[in-house]
Design an enzyme around this catalytic site. Structure first.
Site, PDB file in Angstrom:
ATOM      1  N   LYS A  11       5.207  -9.534  31.698  1.00 38.25           N
ATOM      2  CA  LYS A  11       5.568  -8.818  30.476  1.00 38.25           C
ATOM      3  C   LYS A  11       4.366  -8.640  29.530  1.00 38.25           C
ATOM      4  O   LYS A  11       3.341  -9.307  29.698  1.00 38.25           O
ATOM      5  CB  LYS A  11       6.715  -9.562  29.793  1.00 38.25           C
ATOM      6  CG  LYS A  11       8.001  -9.608  30.645  1.00 38.25           C
ATOM      7  CD  LYS A  11       9.109 -10.332  29.883  1.00 38.25           C
ATOM      8  CE  LYS A  11      10.421 -10.329  30.645  1.00 38.25           C
ATOM      9  NZ  LYS A  11      11.499 -11.003  29.875  1.00 38.25           N
ATOM     10  N   TYR A  51      17.237  -2.599  30.964  1.00 38.38           N
ATOM     11  CA  TYR A  51      17.950  -3.693  30.311  1.00 38.38           C
ATOM     12  C   TYR A  51      19.318  -3.271  29.774  1.00 38.38           C
ATOM     13  O   TYR A  51      19.854  -3.904  28.863  1.00 38.38           O
ATOM     14  CB  TYR A  51      17.101  -4.279  29.184  1.00 38.38           C
ATOM     15  CG  TYR A  51      15.992  -5.196  29.681  1.00 38.38           C
ATOM     16  CD1 TYR A  51      16.288  -6.426  30.262  1.00 38.38           C
ATOM     17  CD2 TYR A  51      14.659  -4.834  29.573  1.00 38.38           C
ATOM     18  CE1 TYR A  51      15.293  -7.276  30.721  1.00 38.38           C
ATOM     19  CE2 TYR A  51      13.640  -5.681  30.021  1.00 38.38           C
ATOM     20  CZ  TYR A  51      13.971  -6.894  30.595  1.00 38.38           C
ATOM     21  OH  TYR A  51      12.985  -7.737  31.051  1.00 38.38           O
ATOM     22  N   ASN A 114       8.741 -13.916  26.739  1.00 39.87           N
ATOM     23  CA  ASN A 114       8.760 -15.028  27.696  1.00 39.87           C
ATOM     24  C   ASN A 114       8.019 -14.753  29.005  1.00 39.87           C
ATOM     25  O   ASN A 114       8.333 -15.303  30.048  1.00 39.87           O
ATOM     26  CB  ASN A 114      10.200 -15.505  27.939  1.00 39.87           C
ATOM     27  CG  ASN A 114      11.069 -14.434  28.541  1.00 39.87           C
ATOM     28  OD1 ASN A 114      10.605 -13.326  28.812  1.00 39.87           O
ATOM     29  ND2 ASN A 114      12.330 -14.754  28.779  1.00 39.87           N
ATOM     30  N   GLU A 128      16.415  -3.043  40.968  1.00 42.77           N
ATOM     31  CA  GLU A 128      15.233  -3.084  40.102  1.00 42.77           C
ATOM     32  C   GLU A 128      13.980  -2.645  40.848  1.00 42.77           C
ATOM     33  O   GLU A 128      13.120  -1.962  40.284  1.00 42.77           O
ATOM     34  CB  GLU A 128      15.064  -4.499  39.538  1.00 42.77           C
ATOM     35  CG  GLU A 128      16.185  -4.886  38.575  1.00 42.77           C
ATOM     36  CD  GLU A 128      16.140  -6.329  38.107  1.00 42.77           C
ATOM     37  OE1 GLU A 128      16.969  -6.694  37.264  1.00 42.77           O
ATOM     38  OE2 GLU A 128      15.286  -7.114  38.599  1.00 42.77           O
TER      39      GLU A 128
HETATM   40  P1  IDP Z   1      16.197 -13.734  32.041  1.00 44.82           P
HETATM   41  O1  IDP Z   1      14.991 -12.843  31.797  1.00 44.82           O
HETATM   42  O2  IDP Z   1      15.824 -15.184  32.124  1.00 44.82           O
HETATM   43  O3  IDP Z   1      17.031 -13.278  33.213  1.00 44.82           O
HETATM   44  P2  IDP Z   1      18.232 -12.586  30.342  1.00 44.82           P
HETATM   45  O4  IDP Z   1      19.363 -13.332  29.724  1.00 44.82           O
HETATM   46  O5  IDP Z   1      18.528 -11.648  31.481  1.00 44.82           O
HETATM   47  O6  IDP Z   1      17.116 -13.634  30.740  1.00 44.82           O
HETATM   48  O7  IDP Z   1      17.548 -11.759  29.162  1.00 44.82           O
HETATM   49  C1  IDP Z   1      16.617 -10.720  29.424  1.00 44.82           C
HETATM   50  C2  IDP Z   1      15.453 -10.866  28.461  1.00 44.82           C
HETATM   51  O8  IDP Z   1      15.913 -10.650  27.117  1.00 44.82           O
HETATM   52  C3  IDP Z   1      14.821 -12.255  28.422  1.00 44.82           C
HETATM   53  O9  IDP Z   1      13.901 -12.476  29.452  1.00 44.82           O
HETATM   54  C4  IDP Z   1      14.150 -12.255  27.067  1.00 44.82           C
HETATM   55  O10 IDP Z   1      12.947 -11.473  27.067  1.00 44.82           O
HETATM   56  C5  IDP Z   1      15.205 -11.515  26.230  1.00 44.82           C
HETATM   57  N1  IDP Z   1      16.161 -12.459  25.620  1.00 44.82           N
HETATM   58  C6  IDP Z   1      17.170 -13.128  26.240  1.00 44.82           C
HETATM   59  N2  IDP Z   1      17.867 -13.894  25.399  1.00 44.82           N
HETATM   60  C7  IDP Z   1      17.286 -13.711  24.185  1.00 44.82           C
HETATM   61  C8  IDP Z   1      17.573 -14.246  22.878  1.00 44.82           C
HETATM   62  O11 IDP Z   1      18.490 -15.040  22.669  1.00 44.82           O
HETATM   63  N3  IDP Z   1      16.732 -13.833  21.869  1.00 44.82           N
HETATM   64  C9  IDP Z   1      15.716 -12.948  22.065  1.00 44.82           C
HETATM   65  N4  IDP Z   1      15.425 -12.422  23.276  1.00 44.82           N
HETATM   66  C10 IDP Z   1      16.191 -12.804  24.332  1.00 44.82           C
END
Ligand code: IDP
Ligand code: MG
Length: 141
Positions: A11, A51, A114, A128
């Protein structure tokens, strides 16, 4: 369908900090074969589509802003049990909760920025992969 493919994106936060090499090294060391890879930048439309499942979440707008803020590295990875094995390698969504040695623990700064994406199912890995590499013959690998 075989369960040996997953899709990843390094990312924008990780690309901007110069972590592409270090992260690819971890991916290689964990035994994944890179079968497609490109440096690219997502448009707002592409990020929103990718997304879409999170459309109703409070963090959706910030997520799209973040994912379009710079370049990403998109790649298709191959290994036995690829999806589960890769999710283990990247660690929890929130780096504060990620296990030691995982990519997110090492390189991510927050739950939103992240560092890396990993598909969450075999089905999504294919969807994807095709989203980013329309012409790839995934099933021949
Ligand atoms: P993942 O990437 O571990 O599968 P997902 O729940 O699919 O997590 O969420 C997609 C992306 O959205 C995450 O990687 C992160 O960048 C963002 N994200 C997820 N939860 C949060 C949150 O609570 N606050 C802000 N960003 C979030
Ligand atoms: Mg996810």
């Amino acid at each position: 369908m075989e369960n040996n493919i997953t899709f990843t994106m390094i990312k924008p936060d990780a690309v901007n900090k110069g972590y592409i090499g270090a992260i690819l090294n971890q991916i290689n060391n964990a035994g994944f074969e890179i079968i497609a890879m490109k440096l690219t930048k997502l448009s707002k439309e592409e990020a929103s589509k990718f997304y879409q499942i999170h459309e109703e979440k409070p963090f959706f707008n910030d997520l799209i802003k973040y994912m379009t803020s710079g370049c990403i590295v998109a790649a298709i990875l191959k290994k036995d049990n690829a999806v589960e094995s890769f999710r283990k390698l990247i660690g929890s969504t929130n780096p504060a909760e990620a296990d030691e040695g995982t990519i997110r623990k090492l390189y991510a700064e927050s739950i939103s920025a992240n560092a890396i994406h990993g598909s969450d199912s075999d089905e999504n890995a294919i969807v994807e992969s095709k989203f980013h590499f329309e012409d790839i013959e995934i099933f021949n690998h």
